[in-house]
Scaffold this active site. Sequence first.
Site, PDB file in Angstrom:
ATOM      1  N   ASP A 180       0.657   3.098  -3.324  1.00  0.00           N
ATOM      2  CA  ASP A 180      -0.688   3.627  -3.590  1.00  0.00           C
ATOM      3  C   ASP A 180      -0.931   4.901  -2.774  1.00  0.00           C
ATOM      4  O   ASP A 180      -1.481   5.884  -3.278  1.00  0.00           O
ATOM      5  CB  ASP A 180      -1.751   2.571  -3.256  1.00  0.00           C
ATOM      6  CG  ASP A 180      -1.404   1.216  -3.849  1.00  0.00           C
ATOM      7  OD1 ASP A 180      -0.813   1.185  -4.943  1.00  0.00           O
ATOM      8  OD2 ASP A 180      -1.707   0.186  -3.208  1.00  0.00           O
TER       9      ASP A 180
ATOM     10  N   GLY B 114       0.802  -1.221   0.000  1.00  0.00           N
ATOM     11  CA  GLY B 114       0.000   0.000   0.000  1.00  0.00           C
ATOM     12  C   GLY B 114       0.834   1.271   0.000  1.00  0.00           C
ATOM     13  O   GLY B 114       0.298   2.364  -0.226  1.00  0.00           O
ATOM     14  N   ALA B 115       2.156   1.148   0.216  1.00  0.00           N
ATOM     15  CA  ALA B 115       2.994   2.360   0.284  1.00  0.00           C
ATOM     16  C   ALA B 115       2.922   3.150  -1.020  1.00  0.00           C
ATOM     17  O   ALA B 115       2.713   4.366  -1.023  1.00  0.00           O
ATOM     18  CB  ALA B 115       4.441   1.992   0.583  1.00  0.00           C
TER      19      ALA B 115
END
Length: 317
Positions: free
Chosen positions: A259, A256-257
């Site tokens: 995104d 998720g980093a």
Amino acid sequence: LGPTICVGEILVEIVATTVGDGFTDAQPLVGPYPSGAPAIFIDQCGRFGGAAAMIGAVGDDDFGRVNLDRLKRDGVDVSAIAVDPDWPTGSAFVRYRADGSRDFVYNIATSAAARFGWTAEVEALARRAGHLHVMGSALSMPEAREVIARALPIVRARGGTVSLDPNLRKELRQGAEAGQLFATLLSECDLLLPSGEELELAAGTDGEARAVGTLLTGGCGEIVLKRGAAGASAFAPDGSRVDALAFEVEELDPTGAGDCFGGAYVTARRLGLPTEAALTYACAAGARNVTVRGPMEGAATRAELDAFIAATPRAPG
Ligand code: ADP
């Protein structure tokens, strides 16, 4: 000009809490967390304070409600998210290997996540959108490809902008049609957000400088390269370059980093911030997100990012 829109998979994610070598061994898992790269991106846009709307589908179940509730809480317009009565919400399982790589098991094609299309709500949203962000992972779904291909000229015709994150996943099959749409997007996006090897893969060339040159000459408006714990760099067609150091954090869950980085960067720029300030916010959003387990759990408001920036040292370059 209108909200940032993103199209694609909305999932719940189950995360391994230990490092191992695959999914065959029993392991401790946590979740479900709201997830799906396009959903994480748009959640970070909304949380940062930008107008944001999502196109996709969830099932009529608790996993779907977890996602809808989170996106709504964070200010995302969910009017174009379909609730499918027949299929369950999509899911993903992620496990980390000792070498830092990840394995995913996705349930996308056999879930509600892939069951959306061009509806009156989607068209209405495209007609008032100011920016379209495309996640490469979504291109594995024919439904998403159709929506993206139809939304693209509509957003463009009203002066909207387009960004593309290749977000390549070895587990998601990208056929010839996905490749064609990817090539079109690559040649006309205002902003490309590759990470690591995606830059050279997208350019079809070796070497960072050569890959950047090839893509900018090929029509891509700006490139922001995500370098994980080494920060990020922005490259413009005039040859200018802005580098940003990463923030020094302890990585707990890297998913998720990129995104969150993209959501913060796109929103900061759309709110009128210059490249350097937007990069700082983006690096902060990415770094903050890896300190928290769950792909969307670290998505941060602008005020939270200001506090994080003030309190966190930059990693040596
Ligand atoms: P992706 O998730 O798309 O593979 P990255 O891993 O490069 O992308 O992460 C996106 C951004 O998040 C990086 O450019 C960096 O700014 C930040 N980031 C990611 N991992 C770390 C980390 N371990 N420490 C500090 N910042 C990080």
